[in-house]
Design a protein around this motif. Sequence first.
Motif, PDB file in Angstrom:
ATOM      1  N   THR A  45      -8.855   0.593  -8.383  1.00  0.00           N
ATOM      2  CA  THR A  45      -8.346   1.620  -9.287  1.00  0.00           C
ATOM      3  C   THR A  45      -8.205   1.043 -10.689  1.00  0.00           C
ATOM      4  N   GLY A  46      -7.967   1.930 -11.646  1.00  0.00           N
ATOM      5  CA  GLY A  46      -7.719   1.480 -13.011  1.00  0.00           C
ATOM      6  C   GLY A  46      -6.380   0.769 -13.123  1.00  0.00           C
ATOM      7  N   GLY A  47      -5.530   0.908 -12.128  1.00  0.00           N
ATOM      8  CA  GLY A  47      -4.205   0.286 -12.176  1.00  0.00           C
ATOM      9  C   GLY A  47      -4.145  -1.000 -11.388  1.00  0.00           C
ATOM     10  N   GLN A  48      -5.297  -1.621 -11.180  1.00  0.00           N
ATOM     11  CA  GLN A  48      -5.366  -2.913 -10.501  1.00  0.00           C
ATOM     12  C   GLN A  48      -4.872  -2.861  -9.054  1.00  0.00           C
ATOM     13  N   ARG A  49      -5.307  -1.835  -8.353  1.00  0.00           N
ATOM     14  CA  ARG A  49      -4.996  -1.791  -6.930  1.00  0.00           C
ATOM     15  C   ARG A  49      -6.242  -1.418  -6.152  1.00  0.00           C
ATOM     16  N   ILE A  50      -6.084  -1.312  -4.834  1.00  0.00           N
ATOM     17  CA  ILE A  50      -7.222  -0.971  -3.993  1.00  0.00           C
ATOM     18  C   ILE A  50      -6.972   0.384  -3.352  1.00  0.00           C
ATOM     19  N   ASP A  51      -7.943   1.264  -3.489  1.00  0.00           N
ATOM     20  CA  ASP A  51      -7.816   2.638  -3.027  1.00  0.00           C
ATOM     21  C   ASP A  51      -8.704   2.837  -1.806  1.00  0.00           C
ATOM     22  N   LEU A  52      -8.105   3.336  -0.722  1.00  0.00           N
ATOM     23  CA  LEU A  52      -8.884   3.680   0.470  1.00  0.00           C
ATOM     24  C   LEU A  52      -9.024   5.182   0.479  1.00  0.00           C
ATOM     25  N   LEU A  53     -10.237   5.675   0.268  1.00  0.00           N
ATOM     26  CA  LEU A  53     -10.435   7.112   0.098  1.00  0.00           C
ATOM     27  C   LEU A  53     -11.027   7.751   1.339  1.00  0.00           C
ATOM     28  N   GLY A  54     -10.678   9.024   1.535  1.00  0.00           N
ATOM     29  CA  GLY A  54     -11.274   9.800   2.613  1.00  0.00           C
ATOM     30  C   GLY A  54     -10.560   9.624   3.942  1.00  0.00           C
ATOM     31  N   VAL A  55      -9.235   9.388   3.898  1.00  0.00           N
ATOM     32  CA  VAL A  55      -8.483   9.213   5.143  1.00  0.00           C
ATOM     33  C   VAL A  55      -7.969  10.580   5.607  1.00  0.00           C
ATOM     34  N   PRO A  56      -8.268  10.993   6.843  1.00  0.00           N
ATOM     35  CA  PRO A  56      -7.732  12.259   7.335  1.00  0.00           C
ATOM     36  C   PRO A  56      -6.221  12.162   7.482  1.00  0.00           C
ATOM     37  N   LYS A  57      -5.560  13.295   7.317  1.00  0.00           N
ATOM     38  CA  LYS A  57      -4.094  13.312   7.338  1.00  0.00           C
ATOM     39  C   LYS A  57      -3.547  12.667   8.625  1.00  0.00           C
ATOM     40  N   GLU A  58      -4.180  12.994   9.764  1.00  0.00           N
ATOM     41  CA  GLU A  58      -3.633  12.516  11.037  1.00  0.00           C
ATOM     42  C   GLU A  58      -3.753  11.003  11.188  1.00  0.00           C
ATOM     43  N   ASP A  59      -4.622  10.362  10.406  1.00  0.00           N
ATOM     44  CA  ASP A  59      -4.740   8.900  10.481  1.00  0.00           C
ATOM     45  C   ASP A  59      -3.732   8.169   9.589  1.00  0.00           C
ATOM     46  N   LEU A  60      -3.091   8.906   8.683  1.00  0.00           N
ATOM     47  CA  LEU A  60      -2.255   8.228   7.686  1.00  0.00           C
ATOM     48  C   LEU A  60      -1.224   7.284   8.316  1.00  0.00           C
ATOM     49  N   PRO A  61      -0.439   7.741   9.302  1.00  0.00           N
ATOM     50  CA  PRO A  61       0.594   6.835   9.838  1.00  0.00           C
ATOM     51  C   PRO A  61      -0.009   5.577  10.442  1.00  0.00           C
ATOM     52  N   LYS A  62      -1.148   5.727  11.112  1.00  0.00           N
ATOM     53  CA  LYS A  62      -1.770   4.547  11.746  1.00  0.00           C
ATOM     54  C   LYS A  62      -2.301   3.584  10.680  1.00  0.00           C
ATOM     55  N   VAL A  63      -2.884   4.168   9.632  1.00  0.00           N
ATOM     56  CA  VAL A  63      -3.407   3.320   8.558  1.00  0.00           C
ATOM     57  C   VAL A  63      -2.271   2.522   7.918  1.00  0.00           C
ATOM     58  N   TRP A  64      -1.150   3.204   7.652  1.00  0.00           N
ATOM     59  CA  TRP A  64      -0.021   2.494   7.047  1.00  0.00           C
ATOM     60  C   TRP A  64       0.497   1.392   7.976  1.00  0.00           C
ATOM     61  N   ALA A  65       0.563   1.710   9.262  1.00  0.00           N
ATOM     62  CA  ALA A  65       1.086   0.735  10.220  1.00  0.00           C
ATOM     63  C   ALA A  65       0.203  -0.504  10.224  1.00  0.00           C
ATOM     64  N   ASP A  66      -1.107  -0.302  10.250  1.00  0.00           N
ATOM     65  CA  ASP A  66      -1.999  -1.458  10.287  1.00  0.00           C
ATOM     66  C   ASP A  66      -2.000  -2.229   8.974  1.00  0.00           C
ATOM     67  N   LEU A  67      -1.847  -1.499   7.882  1.00  0.00           N
ATOM     68  CA  LEU A  67      -1.791  -2.196   6.590  1.00  0.00           C
ATOM     69  C   LEU A  67      -0.508  -3.011   6.492  1.00  0.00           C
ATOM     70  N   ASP A  68       0.574  -2.413   6.973  1.00  0.00           N
ATOM     71  CA  ASP A  68       1.897  -3.017   6.880  1.00  0.00           C
ATOM     72  C   ASP A  68       2.222  -3.440   5.453  1.00  0.00           C
ATOM     73  N   MET A  69       1.909  -2.547   4.527  1.00  0.00           N
ATOM     74  CA  MET A  69       2.253  -2.779   3.116  1.00  0.00           C
ATOM     75  C   MET A  69       2.993  -1.528   2.645  1.00  0.00           C
ATOM     76  N   PRO A  70       3.869  -1.652   1.639  1.00  0.00           N
ATOM     77  CA  PRO A  70       4.569  -0.462   1.151  1.00  0.00           C
ATOM     78  C   PRO A  70       3.646   0.455   0.342  1.00  0.00           C
ATOM     79  N   SER A  71       4.098   1.675   0.146  1.00  0.00           N
ATOM     80  CA  SER A  71       3.331   2.653  -0.617  1.00  0.00           C
ATOM     81  C   SER A  71       3.193   2.229  -2.077  1.00  0.00           C
ATOM     82  N   GLY A  72       2.040   2.495  -2.658  1.00  0.00           N
ATOM     83  CA  GLY A  72       1.832   2.211  -4.076  1.00  0.00           C
ATOM     84  C   GLY A  72       2.133   3.414  -4.950  1.00  0.00           C
TER      85      GLY A  72
END
Lengths: 837, 104
Positions: free
Chosen positions: A618-645
Amino acid sequence: MTALASRTGRSTPGDTRRRLVVIGNGMAGARAVEEILARGGAVQYRVTMFGDEPYGNYNRIMLSHVLSGEEDAGGIFLNSLDWYRENGITLHAGVRVEKIDRFAKLVFSDDGRATPYDVLIIATGSRSFMPAVEGLYTPGGRLLPGVFAFRTIDDTQGMVSYAQQDHHGRAVVIGGGLLGLEAARGLQSHGVGVDVVHSGGHLMNAQMGPDGGAVLRRSVEALGIRVHTSSRTTAILGGDKVRGVQLRDRPDIECDLVVVAAGIRPNVEVAVTSGLPVERAIVVDDHMRVPDEDEIYAVGECVQHRGEVYGLVAPLWEQAAVLADHVTGADPSSVYLGSRTATKLKVAGVDVASMGLQAPERDTDEHVVFSEPSRGVFKSIVIRDSKIVGATLLGDSRKVAYLTQAFDRGLPLPEERVSLLFDLGGPGDEAGVAELDGDAQVCNCNGVSKQVIADTVKGGCTALSGVMDATRAGKGCGSCKLLVRQVVEWAADGAVAEDPTAAYYVPGVPLEKAALMTAIREQGLRSVSAVFAALAPGGAEDAKSKMGLASLLKMMWAGEYIDERDARFVNDRVHANIQRDGTFSVVPQMKGGVTSPEQLRRIADVADKYNIPMVKLTGGQRIDLLGVPKEDLPKVWADLDMPSGYAYGKSFRTVKTCVGQEFCRFGTGDSTKLGIQIESRFQGIESPAKLKLAVSGCPRNCAESLVKDVGVVAVDGGRWEIYIGGAAGAHIRKGDLLATVDDPGTVTLLAGRFMQYYRERANWLERTYSFVPRVGIEQLRAVIVDDAEGIAARLDEAMQRSVDSYADPWAERNSPFTPGQFRTSLPLEVLPRVPVR
Amino acid sequence: MSAGLHVLGPVDEIPVGEGRAYSVASEQIAVFRLRDGSLRAVSAVCPHKGGPIADGTIDRAVVMCPLHQHAFELETGCSTTGAGPLRSYPVFADGSQNVVVRFP
Ligand SMILES: Cc1cc2nc3c(=O)[nH]c(=O)nc-3n(C[C@H](O)[C@H](O)[C@H](O)COP(=O)(O)OP(=O)(O)OC[C@H]3O[C@@H](n4cnc5c(N)ncnc54)[C@H](O)[C@@H]3O)c2cc1C
Ligand code: HEM
Ligand code: SF4
Ligand code: FES
């Protein structure tokens, strides 16, 4: 088909339409084409337009507002590039026409193209006149750096960025007419001191006599603009860049910027080289046709009609309509007989109207004058044989509509002349509007008649703002807003829908922000539904208002806020940013843009596991994962184990940093460390609009701190500069220097205090780049740095409460807040998908 | 589409003030539970550019699509902002608090 194409020699097989070529893509050229299309011209013609400026057509009048920062350059376009596409018009933007071959019917342009035409329209407008003044040009023949004309978007933006550079604190405007005064006023809003140097004996001498000019001068000087009349500029001083101007018989004036607004000259070079008749401008007949040329027309400021050359837009609306009648054959009897130049303008905030004579000429002429310089009001009317032959009105536009009509039509005048100047309980404004003819022009800038406004109202649009949007009336210089309002009131028979939203914080609750906050606090309203119930008319909810209220309440109550999820926008319900195909983007926190191999590995694994279609920086010096379906969001966050940006909310987003002292050989401050500290402290706090920050380790400014909502730059001696109100998106603005401080702790304190003040005072969705100039950097510095209002401690405390109530929203992955929070609302239909790279 | 009544599931699956999407007999519908407890059902795909209507923000009268903020009347499906209409369906909660829609 091929046979046909070669027979007719056309590029599009089967297109038998004639070729209409327009030179000049300004207000007249584009209006002429609009009028032609409105008469069904698209059936007859294939249209090609050439414009020297690399844009679509914009409202040149609004450049004054762009200069003053009231309007974005993007906001003044009348015809976007899409408009040309949608209407099948070929636009060569940024291409200059150099010559016309009238015999071969070809137009030659500077891109080497030769374009054939059947019908040609010349609408090349004018340019700023550059008087013969020494030192205006560099030896290379370019304008000296710091000298500007005032004609185009590029001129205007050049002026803005030059005025905003440090050390450019003084400007001289050459010319005290309409443009010069507008330029002076606009430059002032960038904190530049302005002198106007005018060769005439009084300001705006083309429009008014010396008495009116003297009153105008008082009003202009009251704005802090210095005026020098009867002064001729003899040289620009400097050599490499502007350092001052030299006047005849007067002391030099030091300055960093010069605007030349000494009149305009029609662009006639193309016509001259091509052998068309040119006197003061390109000569046209009453059909807007060039004499002896059946297929060549001209329109706008480049035209001389019956000896007149016009420099305002109103005449060109009439010209364009007549031209279109002939080009399309819609009305062969249509004629243009010239325009009476009744001008009605707002100049540097002062209403100015003038028509006809400035002063009596014969002994028998009557002259009615009223002058009240302290209020900036001046009215003068010249009457001959009981008819108005001239009028000048300054500072009060109330009788202008009536006077203009009386002037245009030679209406009989009331016995009591004073009622020409004032409403004396007689027929008031209402009656005045009722008497106006349907075709009387109400908005001169955009050519809108009373009839058009009335029809729009009858069509069901009864709110002033709605009518203005629909007709563009009142969207030019703004001088006619009062009249537009009166016409709307008259047409709606008093049933005007009040402009609901203008001053309110959100449209559904009729209160400005300060009053709303007081009511919320006094009545202890802690949830959005409670606010609607207590403060909205009839207790009615309003979908458009929910998000703004949720943000405000969270800011005010912090931990005590009662969070109703339906008040949130979907992004804030699922803590991700919804994309065009209904999927979401996930941006984990990466404080200060600093990451680690472990994090990167985890992100890569997640991207693999969930088949993330796009991974992007991103322009804000982060990494963007695009195209995640809503139902995958909790699993993606769990596997990332990082706080929200927090890349989705109207909230504090990110702090961009440069490598700084630790590694960079230029660094003077530890920018990365400070950036991380700031981000850790303010992560996720909600605000009226998004907040993007940056910290740079030295004035080389690699993190682009000068164009951030809050930007920090380390300078020599271990000190830090704090800039606020910068932007580099749709709007570009260099931040204002709030303070230079000694230690990172103070940076964090002041940044927090500013953000809290902004959160409390800014309108919903008002970015800091509007808020900071609206409030003014001096005022902000007084409150935030010097604590002039004694509220610093309270601001700090309120911010601390918000900081303390932070919780990572991605923790909701384990226990959804509402049933079905992450249930899909898709895939309900095959939708366009972002292509996978 | 099969005419008649269709049971979609418990009302409690829809949080107050929000909407959820359901697929019923090859129709996609969005059901909203208003703050006064009543239900509304409209088609689930925005006629503008296919936005997910169930993710929209509502008040008592309209739903606003999350993608470009076109608004639609919950009762009729008609757009108040100039987009095409959504379909609207009769919907109610039965005695055991299940959402029931009626297809014409
Ligand atoms: C700052 C400012 C404020 C103003 N305020 C007001 C106001 O309040 N009220 C009012 O009535 N009027 C105002 N005016 C005047 C008004 O803008 C003009 O009357 C109007 O724009 C004239 O339209 P036009 O099409 O003739 O010329 P333009 O709008 O100048 O259009 C001509 C276009 O042709 C292009 N062109 C020229 N030569 C060539 C070539 N050879 N090949 C290709 N393209 C070419 C030019 O680049 C230009 O884009 C203002 C003007 C300025 C600059
Ligand atoms: C020794 C000096 C410097 C080195 C070795 C250096 C090196 C780099 C490198 C390798 C990149 C990354 C390019 C990429 O992402 O593909 C970069 C980006 C950048 N540099 Fe420099 N640079 C130096 C000095 C500067 C200075 C002095 C400035 C500011 C005036 C600057 C401004 C930038 C900017 C704005 C970017 C783009 C940042 C982004 O990708 O968002 N650099 N530099
Ligand atoms: S801003 Fe200065 S300290 Fe930071 S990376 Fe750039 S040159 Fe180095
Ligand atoms: S897709 Fe619904 S508003 Fe655009």
